[in-house]
Design a protein around this motif. Structure first.
Motif, PDB file in Angstrom:
ATOM      1  N   TRP A   1     -16.196   6.630   0.667  1.00 53.67           N
ATOM      2  CA  TRP A   1     -15.059   6.752   0.732  1.00 53.67           C
ATOM      3  C   TRP A   1     -14.375   6.910  -1.331  1.00 53.67           C
TER       4      TRP A   1
ATOM      5  N   ALA B   1     -13.692  -0.860   4.722  1.00 54.80           N
ATOM      6  CA  ALA B   1     -13.919   0.159   4.439  1.00 54.80           C
ATOM      7  C   ALA B   1     -15.419   0.313   4.583  1.00 54.80           C
TER       8      ALA B   1
ATOM      9  N   LEU C   1      -8.564   3.445  -1.290  1.00 54.24           N
ATOM     10  CA  LEU C   1      -9.494   4.046  -1.159  1.00 54.24           C
ATOM     11  C   LEU C   1      -9.074   4.850   0.501  1.00 54.24           C
TER      12      LEU C   1
ATOM     13  N   PHE D   1     -12.569  -2.702   0.030  1.00 53.16           N
ATOM     14  CA  PHE D   1     -13.935  -2.411   0.855  1.00 53.16           C
ATOM     15  C   PHE D   1     -14.832  -3.530   1.562  1.00 53.16           C
TER      16      PHE D   1
ATOM     17  N   LEU E   1      -5.964  -2.384  -4.914  1.00 54.91           N
ATOM     18  CA  LEU E   1      -6.799  -2.766  -4.182  1.00 54.91           C
ATOM     19  C   LEU E   1      -7.861  -3.999  -5.079  1.00 54.91           C
TER      20      LEU E   1
ATOM     21  N   ARG F   1     -10.805   7.553   2.529  1.00 55.13           N
ATOM     22  CA  ARG F   1     -11.847   8.485   3.706  1.00 55.13           C
ATOM     23  C   ARG F   1     -11.264   9.590   4.835  1.00 55.13           C
TER      24      ARG F   1
ATOM     25  N   LEU G   1     -12.059   7.054  -4.485  1.00 54.63           N
ATOM     26  CA  LEU G   1     -10.868   6.072  -5.227  1.00 54.63           C
ATOM     27  C   LEU G   1      -9.682   7.146  -5.179  1.00 54.63           C
TER      28      LEU G   1
ATOM     29  N   LYS H   1     -17.586   0.109  -6.033  1.00 55.08           N
ATOM     30  CA  LYS H   1     -17.095   2.102  -5.156  1.00 55.08           C
ATOM     31  C   LYS H   1     -18.924   2.816  -4.464  1.00 55.08           C
TER      32      LYS H   1
END
Length: 174
Positions: A90, A161, A101, A158, A153, A103, A92, A84
């Motif tokens: 972003w 993102a 994730l 990640f 996830l 945003r 969780l 993270k």
């Protein structure tokens, strides 16, 4: 000569960007293993012989790897919390037991919101990893990223993102 080296079984070697099927064995003395493995092991990233955490400092430099359903399982919340900080904008989100994730952005107008999503869509297509895009009202954008194939996830989320964060969106935003 290779047989004189000490080799690590695949189930113990798990390095970002490589699935066990991508290579046969990695010599312990190789500079690649010495450079990458300590960071991976230090974070507890070797899980069942499958790739878990990236060793790269910048996830946006990594590439999403194709998902193989039979080999794929979602990461735990603890594992997600380790990655993270690499995508600080972003959050969780636990959506009925599925970690994602998320945003949000506010754009200047509706058409800029659609252009924003087109840029994200082009990136997602090139990575082969597709987020959920939401345009609510005329200027509220939300992107949710999760791996549908495993219901949670993975590292790919990640990576995507981080790549989205590097896109040039400032002129679109309020």
């Amino acid at each position: 000569m290779l047989s004189s080296r000490r080799l690590v079984p695949l189930s113990y070697v798990c390095i970002c960007g490589f699935w066990p099927s991508d290579f046969l064995q990695v010599p312990l003395r190789s500079s690649f293993f010495r450079r990458v493995a300590p960071a991976v092991v230090e974070r507890g990233a070797i899980l069942n012989g499958f790739r878990t955490f990236c060793s790269s400092k910048d996830l946006s430099l990594e590439k999403c790897v194709p998902c193989k359903r039979k080999d794929l399982s979602p990461m735990t919340e603890g594992s997600a919390n380790v990655l993270k900080p690499k995508v600080p904008e972003w959050e969780l989100l636990n959506d009925s037991g599925v970690m994602k994730l998320c945003r949000k952005w506010k754009v200047k107008n509706f058409l800029l919101g659609l252009e924003f999503f087109k840029i994200v869509a082009d990136l997602a297509e090139s990575e082969g990893h597709h987020p959920d895009l939401h345009l609510v009202g005329w200027n509220n954008l939300t992107i949710e990223i999760w791996t549908h194939a495993c219901g949670g996830l993975t590292e790919n989320d990640f990576i995507l993102a981080a790549k989205i964060d590097r896109l040039p969106f400032q002129s679109y935003l309020k």
